[in-house]
Design an enzyme around this catalytic site. Structure first.
Site, PDB file in Angstrom:
ATOM      1  N   HIS A 163      -7.463  -0.932  -7.801  1.00 29.10           N
ATOM      2  CA  HIS A 163      -6.872   0.389  -7.545  1.00 29.10           C
ATOM      3  C   HIS A 163      -6.752   1.216  -8.814  1.00 29.10           C
ATOM      4  CE1 HIS A 163      -5.457  -0.217  -3.298  1.00 29.10           C
ATOM      5  NE2 HIS A 163      -5.780  -1.448  -3.645  1.00 29.10           N
ATOM      6  N   ASP A 372      -5.674   7.860 -14.398  1.00 27.95           N
ATOM      7  CA  ASP A 372      -5.133   7.387 -13.123  1.00 27.95           C
ATOM      8  C   ASP A 372      -6.292   6.927 -12.259  1.00 27.95           C
ATOM      9  OD1 ASP A 372      -3.346   6.927 -11.028  1.00 27.95           O
ATOM     10  OD2 ASP A 372      -2.290   8.823 -11.330  1.00 27.95           O
TER      11      ASP A 372
HETATM   12  P1  ADP Z   1       0.719   4.919  -8.453  1.00 28.95           P
HETATM   13  O1  ADP Z   1      -0.091   4.048  -7.568  1.00 28.95           O
HETATM   14  O2  ADP Z   1       0.352   4.814  -9.890  1.00 28.95           O
HETATM   15  O3  ADP Z   1       2.180   4.765  -8.255  1.00 28.95           O
HETATM   16  P2  ADP Z   1      -0.061   7.206  -6.743  1.00 28.95           P
HETATM   17  O4  ADP Z   1       0.129   8.660  -6.952  1.00 28.95           O
HETATM   18  O5  ADP Z   1      -1.436   6.813  -6.365  1.00 28.95           O
HETATM   19  O6  ADP Z   1       0.422   6.466  -8.082  1.00 28.95           O
HETATM   20  O7  ADP Z   1       0.908   6.695  -5.609  1.00 28.95           O
HETATM   21  C1  ADP Z   1       2.268   6.910  -5.650  1.00 28.95           C
HETATM   22  C2  ADP Z   1       2.835   6.702  -4.259  1.00 28.95           C
HETATM   23  O8  ADP Z   1       4.248   6.540  -4.396  1.00 28.95           O
HETATM   24  C3  ADP Z   1       2.613   7.883  -3.348  1.00 28.95           C
HETATM   25  O9  ADP Z   1       2.334   7.443  -2.045  1.00 28.95           O
HETATM   26  C4  ADP Z   1       3.944   8.632  -3.399  1.00 28.95           C
HETATM   27  O10 ADP Z   1       4.274   9.328  -2.225  1.00 28.95           O
HETATM   28  C5  ADP Z   1       4.925   7.505  -3.618  1.00 28.95           C
HETATM   29  N1  ADP Z   1       6.099   8.011  -4.369  1.00 28.95           N
HETATM   30  C6  ADP Z   1       6.104   8.637  -5.547  1.00 28.95           C
HETATM   31  N2  ADP Z   1       7.352   8.993  -5.908  1.00 28.95           N
HETATM   32  C7  ADP Z   1       8.154   8.579  -4.922  1.00 28.95           C
HETATM   33  C8  ADP Z   1       9.555   8.654  -4.695  1.00 28.95           C
HETATM   34  N3  ADP Z   1      10.394   9.229  -5.566  1.00 28.95           N
HETATM   35  N4  ADP Z   1      10.032   8.119  -3.571  1.00 28.95           N
HETATM   36  C9  ADP Z   1       9.200   7.522  -2.685  1.00 28.95           C
HETATM   37  N5  ADP Z   1       7.873   7.431  -2.841  1.00 28.95           N
HETATM   38  C10 ADP Z   1       7.346   7.948  -3.941  1.00 28.95           C
HETATM   39  O1  F6P Z   2      -1.637   1.746  -8.229  1.00 28.83           O
HETATM   40  C1  F6P Z   2      -1.442   0.765  -9.165  1.00 28.83           C
HETATM   41  C2  F6P Z   2      -0.198  -0.028  -8.913  1.00 28.83           C
HETATM   42  O2  F6P Z   2       0.003  -1.077  -9.790  1.00 28.83           O
HETATM   43  C3  F6P Z   2      -0.217  -0.617  -7.546  1.00 28.83           C
HETATM   44  O3  F6P Z   2      -0.709  -1.911  -7.534  1.00 28.83           O
HETATM   45  C4  F6P Z   2       1.195  -0.479  -7.142  1.00 28.83           C
HETATM   46  O4  F6P Z   2       1.266  -0.054  -5.819  1.00 28.83           O
HETATM   47  C5  F6P Z   2       1.751   0.664  -7.970  1.00 28.83           C
HETATM   48  O5  F6P Z   2       0.942   0.783  -9.053  1.00 28.83           O
HETATM   49  C6  F6P Z   2       3.227   0.479  -8.253  1.00 28.83           C
HETATM   50  O6  F6P Z   2       3.461  -0.532  -9.185  1.00 28.83           O
HETATM   51  P1  F6P Z   2       4.455  -1.742  -9.019  1.00 28.83           P
HETATM   52  O7  F6P Z   2       3.959  -2.593  -7.907  1.00 28.83           O
HETATM   53  O8  F6P Z   2       4.425  -2.398 -10.348  1.00 28.83           O
HETATM   54  O9  F6P Z   2       5.803  -1.155  -8.689  1.00 28.83           O
END
Ligand code: ADP
Ligand code: F6P
Length: 502
Positions: A163, A372
């Protein structure tokens, strides 16, 4: 007797948490992270087993099925959590794979633990996979599982999906255990990435480190085994976000949020896990300089920064939080007034409806990661904009930039460029914004999470056996799942709280 499945998904985290609903039930965990967000929709409706960590420490709790999904928890001890998850996964691989924007830490003891935990995941998977089953291993926490699993169960069809980005060879070469790591991933039959460049990087490394014959879509290892590779950009549950954003309660909430913010002319929104890869500091600098230069005024332009806590026991994350909170305090102290904050900083998780309302409230969504894999937040914002309005400022270093070309693309390292782009987005003509949003929404309609899973699973097994188990893209099952916001399991059988004690 162990119940076995024909499809097994293996990911570090399970989608469950003891969220303590008022009625005493435990909800589906929608953890703030791309992976569980992405897989949640597909698996809730698919007969499969999910192998993963339940979030607590010590022995794994017994967990009931969730709909058609079986749950197979894997236990982690305190030492394993530190060495495997906080250590090798999130202090070595995570920074290394994200352009080393923070220096990766190489600690020899972590490697031992990372191996041991990957063995445990492979063993748990081998137990629950029926003969000839397909196993889909997720992400950098479990890079060694494909190889270990193949040794235990050569009958399985094994897929691996990363991912996060896969780094260029010159960065990957820093990793002391680079050969083992590469061999581990290439234990799969199909290795999927977010972007084509990642497949190219792995092909180069396989040739250099493993004397493999490689192209960007196939690697032939020295023993003759073939591994296919390719890009499968992950997506979101578009139908769910659209139906949420359309809800009258969400529309009303969005209006309320705007009133609470003081009816500014422009609302700039960012939603991130509090992670140093997300470029939060760069955008705070840009905003602060725009205020300093008098190019925007607090009364007219308000920033909402949602930064949900993440990996809080890792030093670099704690230090980042201190820096960001210091900077937010400084900007508010310098430019805010009584009742008029420059930045509304929210360090908390929100439910999906509140996120949808926030997305609807924003005039400009600011997504500026330094690197990202994808960034699902950018896609969620687009899906939520039923009204066709709103501007997306998007870093060219996010995987999403490949697809959302009608965003205002930006290099977040170029603070002057970022400032100009923010102003351009704030001042764009409504017709221009509508055209951009229309094109991005059109793209997402054909590329939702189910289309992603279908593409990957069809590449893994072209008989269609796996893909046919998936719900239809945006179809009635998907919409049904969207309406059913949570699946309840009895509280007495719920898992330990996700966050271990500090
Ligand atoms: P990462 O995988 O690095 O966390 P992404 O943007 O791909 O980044 O995914 C983040 C996910 O977490 C999204 O589905 C988003 O809606 C969710 N998210 C981000 N901030 C919050 C929050 N404050 N509360 C709940 N969900 C959140
Ligand atoms: O998108 C990368 C990632 O490490 C995912 O595997 C995971 O959903 C997200 O970031 C949040 O990280 P963590 O599982 O460490 O809270």
């Amino acid at each position: 007797m162990v119940r076995q499945s024909s499809l097994v998904v293996v990911a570090n985290r399970l989608p469950l948490d003891d969220n303590a609903a008022p009625d005493g039930a435990c909800e589906w965990r929608r953890s703030p992270g791309g992976l569980t967000s992405a897989l949640h929709t597909i698996l809730e409706q698919t007969p499969a087993t999910w192998v993963g960590w339940a979030g607590g420490l010590g022995p794994a709790p017994a967990l009931p099925d969730i709909g058609s999904l079986r749950i197979r928890p894997v236990a982690l001890s305190e030492t394993e959590l530190r060495g495997y998850y906080e250590g090798f996964a999130n202090s070595t691989l995570w920074p290394l794979y994200h352009d080393a924007v923070e220096p990766p830490v190489f600690d020899r003891d972590w490697w031992e633990t990372y191996q041991a935990v990957n063995v445990r995941f492979a063993q748990a998977t081998a137990e629950v996979a029926e003969a000839g089953a397909a196993v889909w291993v997720q992400d950098y926490h479990l890079s060694l599982v494909p190889r270990y699993l193949r040794a235990l169960r050569p009958d399985l069809l094994i897929g691996f999906f990363l991912h996060v980005p896969f780094p260029p060879p010159e960065l990957f070469m820093q990793l002391p255990r680079r050969i083992e790591l590469l061999r581990g991933m290439l234990g799969a039959d199909l290795v999927g990435f977010q972007r084509p460049q990642a497949a190219h990087n792995v092909a180069q490394l396989a040739a250099k480190l493993l004397a493999a014959q490689s192209t960007d879509d196939q690697i032939t290892l020295a023993d003759g085994r073939q591994v296919r590779t390719g890009a499968f950009p992950v997506s979101i549950d578009v139908a769910e976000m659209q139906s949420l954003a359309r809800r009258p309660s969400v529309v009303t909430r969005a209006r309320q949020l705007r009133r609470d913010l003081g009816e500014p002319r422009r609302v700039l929104l960012s939603v991130d896990r509090l992670d140093y890869t997300k470029g939060i500091e760069h955008r705070l600098t840009a905003y602060s300089e725009l205020l300093r230069d008098g190019r925007i005024k607090v009364r007219d332009t308000v920033v909402v920064q949602v930064a949900v806590p993440s990996r809080e026991r890792v030093d670099s994350y704690r230090a980042l939080r201190d820096r960001i909170e210091g900077e937010v305090g400084r900007i508010n102290g310098e430019y805010g007034r009584v009742g008029e904050a420059a930045i509304h900083y929210l360090n908390q998780p929100f439910d999906r409806a509140e996120l949808a309302a926030l997305y609807r409230t924003a005039d400009v969504m600011v997504v500026t990661p330094l690197r990202d894999g994808m960034n699902l937040v950018a896609k969620e914002f687009v899906a939520a904009r039923e009204d066709g309005a709103g501007a997306l400022v998007l870093s060219e270093f996010a995987g999403a930039a490949d697809e959302l070309q009608d965003a205002f693309l930006v290099n977040p390292h170029d603070v002057d460029g970022l400032k100009d782009t923010l102003l351009r987005a704030m001042r764009a003509e409504p017709a221009d914004l509508r055209a951009r949003m229309g094109a991005m929404r059109e793209h997402l309609r054909g590329h939702d999470i189910i289309a992603w899973a279908r593409a990957y699973l069809t590449a893994l097994d072209d008989s269609g056996r796996l893909a046919n188990q998936l719900p239809l893209a945006g179809g009635p099952k998907a919409r049904g799942a969207a309406a059913k916001a949570r699946a309840i399991i009895p509280r007495s059988r719920s898992v330990a709280r996700r966050r271990p004690p500090a």
